[in-house]
Design a protein around this motif. Structure first.
Motif, PDB file in Angstrom:
ATOM      1  N   GLY A  76      32.355  48.016  25.484  1.00 48.02           N
ATOM      2  CA  GLY A  76      32.228  46.688  25.215  1.00 48.02           C
ATOM      3  C   GLY A  76      33.064  45.876  26.147  1.00 48.02           C
ATOM      4  N   ARG A  77      33.706  44.987  25.626  1.00 51.87           N
ATOM      5  CA  ARG A  77      34.777  44.178  26.396  1.00 51.87           C
ATOM      6  C   ARG A  77      36.213  45.165  26.720  1.00 51.87           C
ATOM      7  NH1 ARG A  77      35.285  38.312  24.162  1.00 51.87           N
ATOM      8  NH2 ARG A  77      36.637  38.196  25.641  1.00 51.87           N
ATOM      9  N   LEU A  78      36.308  46.299  26.178  1.00 53.33           N
ATOM     10  CA  LEU A  78      37.404  46.808  26.303  1.00 53.33           C
ATOM     11  C   LEU A  78      37.109  48.043  27.373  1.00 53.33           C
ATOM     12  CD1 LEU A  78      40.533  47.486  25.456  1.00 53.33           C
ATOM     13  CD2 LEU A  78      39.222  49.071  23.645  1.00 53.33           C
ATOM     14  N   ALA A  79      38.161  48.325  28.279  1.00 47.99           N
ATOM     15  CA  ALA A  79      37.880  49.469  29.247  1.00 47.99           C
ATOM     16  C   ALA A  79      39.034  50.320  29.068  1.00 47.99           C
ATOM     17  CB  ALA A  79      37.836  48.891  30.619  1.00 47.99           C
ATOM     18  N   ILE A  80      39.045  51.676  28.856  1.00 44.11           N
ATOM     19  CA  ILE A  80      39.923  52.784  28.892  1.00 44.11           C
ATOM     20  C   ILE A  80      39.843  53.547  30.034  1.00 44.11           C
ATOM     21  CG2 ILE A  80      41.060  54.531  27.586  1.00 44.11           C
ATOM     22  CD1 ILE A  80      39.580  53.514  25.215  1.00 44.11           C
ATOM     23  N   SER A  81      41.158  53.646  30.796  1.00 48.03           N
ATOM     24  CA  SER A  81      41.323  54.305  32.022  1.00 48.03           C
ATOM     25  C   SER A  81      42.580  55.048  32.210  1.00 48.03           C
ATOM     26  CB  SER A  81      40.918  53.236  33.380  1.00 48.03           C
ATOM     27  OG  SER A  81      41.941  52.550  33.715  1.00 48.03           O
ATOM     28  N   PHE A  82      42.668  55.897  32.728  1.00 47.47           N
ATOM     29  CA  PHE A  82      44.047  56.414  33.518  1.00 47.47           C
ATOM     30  C   PHE A  82      43.690  56.798  35.010  1.00 47.47           C
ATOM     31  CE2 PHE A  82      41.562  60.126  32.033  1.00 47.47           C
ATOM     32  CZ  PHE A  82      41.854  61.239  32.802  1.00 47.47           C
ATOM     33  N   ILE A  83      44.855  57.050  35.465  1.00 50.31           N
ATOM     34  CA  ILE A  83      45.113  57.134  37.079  1.00 50.31           C
ATOM     35  C   ILE A  83      45.867  58.661  37.202  1.00 50.31           C
ATOM     36  CG2 ILE A  83      46.082  56.341  39.152  1.00 50.31           C
ATOM     37  CD1 ILE A  83      45.929  53.578  38.066  1.00 50.31           C
TER      38      ILE A  83
END
Length: 94
Positions: A76-83
């Motif tokens: 939705g309006r939330l994004a989860i990421s890692f680098i």
């Protein structure tokens, strides 16, 4: 910064400095707008300085090229990421 650190569990000193990172890349995989993976290349540069003890008084300017991978999931309006990054310091080893 500055922050007190302990070198080899016996020598106390302070560390200060800065790091500047620049990168550019593009999306590798995009699935239905919910999941994407980005690949990028760039570099980090900066200077670290240790002081406050005669045994560790030093300055370390550095330049290190890097490559990175960033998976991202949109909820939705939330994004989860890692680098995930790999970099290698090519500056003077002295």
């Amino acid at each position: 910064m500055p922050q007190t650190i302990q070198v080899k569990d016996t020598i106390k000193c302070k560390i200060t400095g800065f790091v500047l990172g620049v990168a550019c890349g593009k999306a590798l995989i995009t699935k239905s707008g919910l999941f994407s993976t980005f690949l990028y290349i760039g570099f980090n540069t900066g200077r670290l300085r240790m002081y406050g003890n005669e045994l560790v008084n030093q300055k370390n300017p550095f330049f290190s090229p890097k490559v990175g991978l960033q998976p991202k999931i949109k909820l939705g309006r939330l994004a989860i990421s890692f680098i995930i990054e790999y970099e290698y310091d090519i500056s003077n080893s002295n």
